[in-house]
Motif scaffolding. Structure first.
Motif, PDB file in Angstrom:
ATOM      1  N   SER A  79       0.803  -1.221   0.000  1.00 54.54           N
ATOM      2  CA  SER A  79       0.000   0.000   0.000  1.00 54.54           C
ATOM      3  C   SER A  79       0.836   1.272   0.000  1.00 54.54           C
ATOM      4  CB  SER A  79      -0.919   0.025   1.226  1.00 54.54           C
ATOM      5  OG  SER A  79      -0.150   0.137   2.420  1.00 54.54           O
ATOM      6  N   ALA A  80       2.152   1.134   0.263  1.00 54.38           N
ATOM      7  CA  ALA A  80       3.047   2.295   0.421  1.00 54.38           C
ATOM      8  C   ALA A  80       2.588   3.166   1.589  1.00 54.38           C
ATOM      9  CB  ALA A  80       3.141   3.103  -0.859  1.00 54.38           C
ATOM     10  N   CYS A  81       1.966   2.550   2.586  1.00 52.32           N
ATOM     11  CA  CYS A  81       1.548   3.231   3.818  1.00 52.32           C
ATOM     12  C   CYS A  81       2.199   2.510   4.993  1.00 52.32           C
ATOM     13  CB  CYS A  81       0.031   3.220   3.947  1.00 52.32           C
ATOM     14  SG  CYS A  81      -0.827   4.105   2.632  1.00 52.32           S
ATOM     15  N   ALA A  82       1.780   2.787   6.185  1.00 53.21           N
ATOM     16  CA  ALA A  82       2.234   2.036   7.353  1.00 53.21           C
ATOM     17  C   ALA A  82       1.205   0.954   7.660  1.00 53.21           C
ATOM     18  CB  ALA A  82       2.412   2.954   8.559  1.00 53.21           C
ATOM     19  N   GLY A  83       1.674  -0.263   7.917  1.00 52.23           N
ATOM     20  CA  GLY A  83       0.783  -1.362   8.252  1.00 52.23           C
ATOM     21  C   GLY A  83       0.532  -1.424   9.745  1.00 52.23           C
ATOM     22  N   LEU A  84      -0.706  -1.716  10.128  1.00 57.48           N
ATOM     23  CA  LEU A  84      -1.104  -1.780  11.539  1.00 57.48           C
ATOM     24  C   LEU A  84      -1.726  -3.134  11.842  1.00 57.48           C
ATOM     25  CD1 LEU A  84      -2.961   1.666  11.789  1.00 57.48           C
ATOM     26  CD2 LEU A  84      -0.582   1.211  12.404  1.00 57.48           C
ATOM     27  N   VAL A  85      -1.356  -3.725  12.961  1.00 53.17           N
ATOM     28  CA  VAL A  85      -1.994  -4.965  13.411  1.00 53.17           C
ATOM     29  C   VAL A  85      -2.247  -4.860  14.907  1.00 53.17           C
ATOM     30  CG1 VAL A  85      -1.880  -7.471  13.528  1.00 53.17           C
ATOM     31  CG2 VAL A  85      -0.741  -6.282  11.653  1.00 53.17           C
ATOM     32  N   LEU A  86      -3.509  -4.919  15.280  1.00 53.69           N
ATOM     33  CA  LEU A  86      -3.892  -4.991  16.688  1.00 53.69           C
ATOM     34  C   LEU A  86      -3.986  -6.474  17.030  1.00 53.69           C
ATOM     35  CD1 LEU A  86      -4.737  -3.111  19.067  1.00 53.69           C
ATOM     36  CD2 LEU A  86      -7.100  -3.614  18.442  1.00 53.69           C
ATOM     37  N   VAL A  87      -3.102  -6.943  17.917  1.00 58.74           N
ATOM     38  CA  VAL A  87      -2.983  -8.377  18.154  1.00 58.74           C
ATOM     39  C   VAL A  87      -3.944  -8.818  19.241  1.00 58.74           C
ATOM     40  CG1 VAL A  87      -0.547  -8.232  17.519  1.00 58.74           C
ATOM     41  CG2 VAL A  87      -1.177  -8.214  19.916  1.00 58.74           C
ATOM     42  N   PRO A  88      -4.256 -10.124  19.279  1.00 56.01           N
ATOM     43  CA  PRO A  88      -5.152 -10.623  20.327  1.00 56.01           C
ATOM     44  C   PRO A  88      -4.599 -10.300  21.702  1.00 56.01           C
ATOM     45  CG  PRO A  88      -4.758 -12.303  18.656  1.00 56.01           C
ATOM     46  CD  PRO A  88      -3.819 -11.179  18.363  1.00 56.01           C
ATOM     47  N   LYS A  89      -5.502  -9.903  22.589  1.00 56.47           N
ATOM     48  CA  LYS A  89      -5.090  -9.594  23.952  1.00 56.47           C
ATOM     49  C   LYS A  89      -4.929 -10.892  24.740  1.00 56.47           C
ATOM     50  CE  LYS A  89      -7.370  -5.096  23.967  1.00 56.47           C
ATOM     51  NZ  LYS A  89      -8.388  -4.248  24.587  1.00 56.47           N
ATOM     52  N   ILE A 103      -4.130   5.071  18.889  1.00 57.88           N
ATOM     53  CA  ILE A 103      -4.351   4.382  17.615  1.00 57.88           C
ATOM     54  C   ILE A 103      -5.002   3.025  17.875  1.00 57.88           C
ATOM     55  CG2 ILE A 103      -3.252   3.378  15.585  1.00 57.88           C
ATOM     56  CD1 ILE A 103      -3.012   6.307  15.419  1.00 57.88           C
ATOM     57  N   ALA A 104      -4.509   2.320  18.893  1.00 57.63           N
ATOM     58  CA  ALA A 104      -5.055   0.999  19.203  1.00 57.63           C
ATOM     59  C   ALA A 104      -6.521   1.083  19.599  1.00 57.63           C
ATOM     60  CB  ALA A 104      -4.238   0.343  20.316  1.00 57.63           C
ATOM     61  N   ARG A 105      -6.894   2.105  20.364  1.00 62.62           N
ATOM     62  CA  ARG A 105      -8.301   2.248  20.748  1.00 62.62           C
ATOM     63  C   ARG A 105      -9.175   2.501  19.529  1.00 62.62           C
ATOM     64  NH1 ARG A 105      -6.012   5.431  25.093  1.00 62.62           N
ATOM     65  NH2 ARG A 105      -5.971   4.196  27.002  1.00 62.62           N
ATOM     66  N   LEU A 106      -8.645   3.292  18.588  1.00 66.64           N
ATOM     67  CA  LEU A 106      -9.407   3.533  17.362  1.00 66.64           C
ATOM     68  C   LEU A 106      -9.579   2.233  16.581  1.00 66.64           C
ATOM     69  CD1 LEU A 106     -10.772   5.454  15.374  1.00 66.64           C
ATOM     70  CD2 LEU A 106      -8.509   5.941  14.402  1.00 66.64           C
ATOM     71  N   LEU A 107      -8.506   1.475  16.442  1.00 72.75           N
ATOM     72  CA  LEU A 107      -8.598   0.195  15.741  1.00 72.75           C
ATOM     73  C   LEU A 107      -9.546  -0.751  16.462  1.00 72.75           C
ATOM     74  CD1 LEU A 107      -4.934  -0.653  14.644  1.00 72.75           C
ATOM     75  CD2 LEU A 107      -6.823   0.065  13.199  1.00 72.75           C
ATOM     76  N   ILE A 109     -13.440   2.500   7.399  1.00 76.36           N
ATOM     77  CA  ILE A 109     -12.566   3.555   6.906  1.00 76.36           C
ATOM     78  C   ILE A 109     -12.744   4.777   7.790  1.00 76.36           C
ATOM     79  CG2 ILE A 109     -11.939   4.986   4.923  1.00 76.36           C
ATOM     80  CD1 ILE A 109     -13.344   2.902   3.147  1.00 76.36           C
ATOM     81  N   PHE A 110     -11.659   5.254   8.376  1.00 80.85           N
ATOM     82  CA  PHE A 110     -11.654   6.462   9.198  1.00 80.85           C
ATOM     83  C   PHE A 110     -10.917   7.548   8.422  1.00 80.85           C
ATOM     84  CE2 PHE A 110     -11.526   2.721  11.919  1.00 80.85           C
ATOM     85  CZ  PHE A 110     -12.589   2.936  12.782  1.00 80.85           C
ATOM     86  N   ILE A 111     -11.593   8.638   8.119  1.00 86.27           N
ATOM     87  CA  ILE A 111     -11.014   9.673   7.269  1.00 86.27           C
ATOM     88  C   ILE A 111     -10.802  10.959   8.061  1.00 86.27           C
ATOM     89  CG2 ILE A 111     -11.337  11.099   5.205  1.00 86.27           C
ATOM     90  CD1 ILE A 111     -13.050   8.884   4.037  1.00 86.27           C
ATOM     91  N   PHE A 128      -7.033  12.475  14.346  1.00 80.34           N
ATOM     92  CA  PHE A 128      -6.394  12.874  13.099  1.00 80.34           C
ATOM     93  C   PHE A 128      -6.765  14.287  12.671  1.00 80.34           C
ATOM     94  CE2 PHE A 128      -6.787   8.127  12.210  1.00 80.34           C
ATOM     95  CZ  PHE A 128      -5.545   7.866  12.782  1.00 80.34           C
ATOM     96  N   ALA A 129      -7.251  15.082  13.607  1.00 80.21           N
ATOM     97  CA  ALA A 129      -7.671  16.443  13.269  1.00 80.21           C
ATOM     98  C   ALA A 129      -6.513  17.279  12.747  1.00 80.21           C
ATOM     99  CB  ALA A 129      -8.287  17.117  14.491  1.00 80.21           C
TER     100      ALA A 129
END
Length: 347
Positions: free
Chosen positions: A124-134, A271-275, A286-288, A295-296
């Motif tokens: 994607s040429a972006c940063a990848g995010l993974v919220l892992v199982p707690k 970021i994790a709370r948003l995910l 999608i969060f814009i 992200f304001a």
């Protein structure tokens, strides 16, 4: 934002708007009337197209960064586009193979999750995010190291070899012998249990007066386990890969926005709370931009999808973060495919 009322657009306005958005997402630059006249297939003069663009601007869907510049979509315009006009493209066979190959190399599931973030970042040429199982730590050994008369360092060694520590307040007048007694009791009685299980057992034993501890040592055991089990549940675990992708040629012209985004990624908890909010439901979210207050300032977007465990329950979230000019039509199905691939791996 979803649920927002949008103005009714004529077919001509929809065509002009779609061309502006798609061209902007490709180039990252404002789009002028001449470009639209070449791309849209509309039999309209540049002057007529400018009139349509003016109407779209007044409707809050387009904006002009400078008086003489072309137009670019607002965040409201981007939301209208991704919710009602975007034609998502399925991942190519090469993209699907790259995702499956990157995730399915074998080894611990944590490696697969980190690989998912890295693969998404590269594609994607972006940063990848993974919220892992707690997952709560499974206790192997526990210790207390005195720091002062009223504080000690509680040290936990997990069954996987991980070592973590926390500062715990001591009951007034706690002797060193009580620290040793409490630590030995925890290590002996609760080895092999999660912290939640250990806390439930000590509560039951104290209630039945079966805990072979004096008052001070018993209070130390309760404090140590309560602190850790609460912290373990609240602490988000977020893997971020490919932050360097966020600094591209266009971003170099907007370094303050990029700096703000990188700062947001450093504060992983927000970021994790948003995910975590993407756990609800099964669809990709999608969060814009400033739709989310996080992200304001940076004007960033996240595309995220939940992935599931062996029993079909949502256990984590995978996605990408980048500027609002993401290629949503390509990134959304890519994230969705990665989530489904992780779900298959975990069953």
């Amino acid at each position: 934002m979803r649920g927002q009322a949008y103005p009714e657009l004529s077919e001509r306005a929809r065509t002009v708007f779609r061309v502006v958005v798609e061209s902007y997402l490709r180039s990252g630059t404002p789009v002028g009337s001449r470009t639209i006249s070449h791309l849209s297939g509309l039999n309209l003069s540049p002057a007529s197209i400018r009139n349509v663009m003016q109407d779209l601007e007044e409707a809050g869907l387009l904006a002009a960064p400078h008086v003489s510049a072309g137009r670019l979509p607002t965040e409201t315009g981007l939301r209208l586009f991704v919710d009602g006009m975007m034609q998502a493209a399925e991942p190519s066979s090469e993209e699907r193979s790259a995702i499956e190959r990157g995730i399915g190399r074998g080894g611990p599931i944590e490696d697969a999750l980190a690989a998912a973030g890295a693969v998404l970042s590269g594609l994607s040429a972006c940063a990848g995010l993974v919220l892992v199982p707690k997952r709560e730590a499974v206790l192997r050994q526990f210790g207390f190291v005195p720091l002062s008369q009223d504080q000690a360092l509680a040290v936990l060694v997990g069954a996987d070899g991980s070592v973590e520590n926390r500062v715990v307040a001591l009951p007034p007048g706690t002797p060193p012998a009580a620290l040793n007694e409490a630590a030995n009791y925890i290590s002996t009685a609760f080895a092999g249990l999660t912290l939640g299980e250990a806390r439930a057992r000590i509560t039951a034993e104290i209630g039945l007066d079966r805990a072979a501890l004096d008052r001070v040592s018993r209070e130390l055991v309760e404090r140590g386990l309560a602190l850790w089990s609460t912290d373990g549940r609240a602490r988000p675990v977020l893997i971020v890969r490919g932050q360097a992708n966020l600094i591209d040629t266009q971003a170099a012209e907007d370094l303050e926005r990029v700096r703000q985004l990188l700062d947001e990624l450093e504060g992983k908890e927000e970021i994790a709370r948003l995910l975590d909010s993407a756990r609800e439901g099964s669809a990709t979210k999608i969060f814009i931009g400033s739709e989310n207050k996080l992200f304001a300032l940076s004007g960033s977007s996240i595309v995220a999808a939940p992935y599931r465990g062996a029993e079909g329950q949502v256990v984590g979230v995978v996605g990408v973060i980048g500027p609002t000019r993401l290629n949503y039509a390509r990134v959304v199905p890519m994230v969705d495919f990665t989530a489904h691939t992780l779900s298959r791996l975990m069953t």
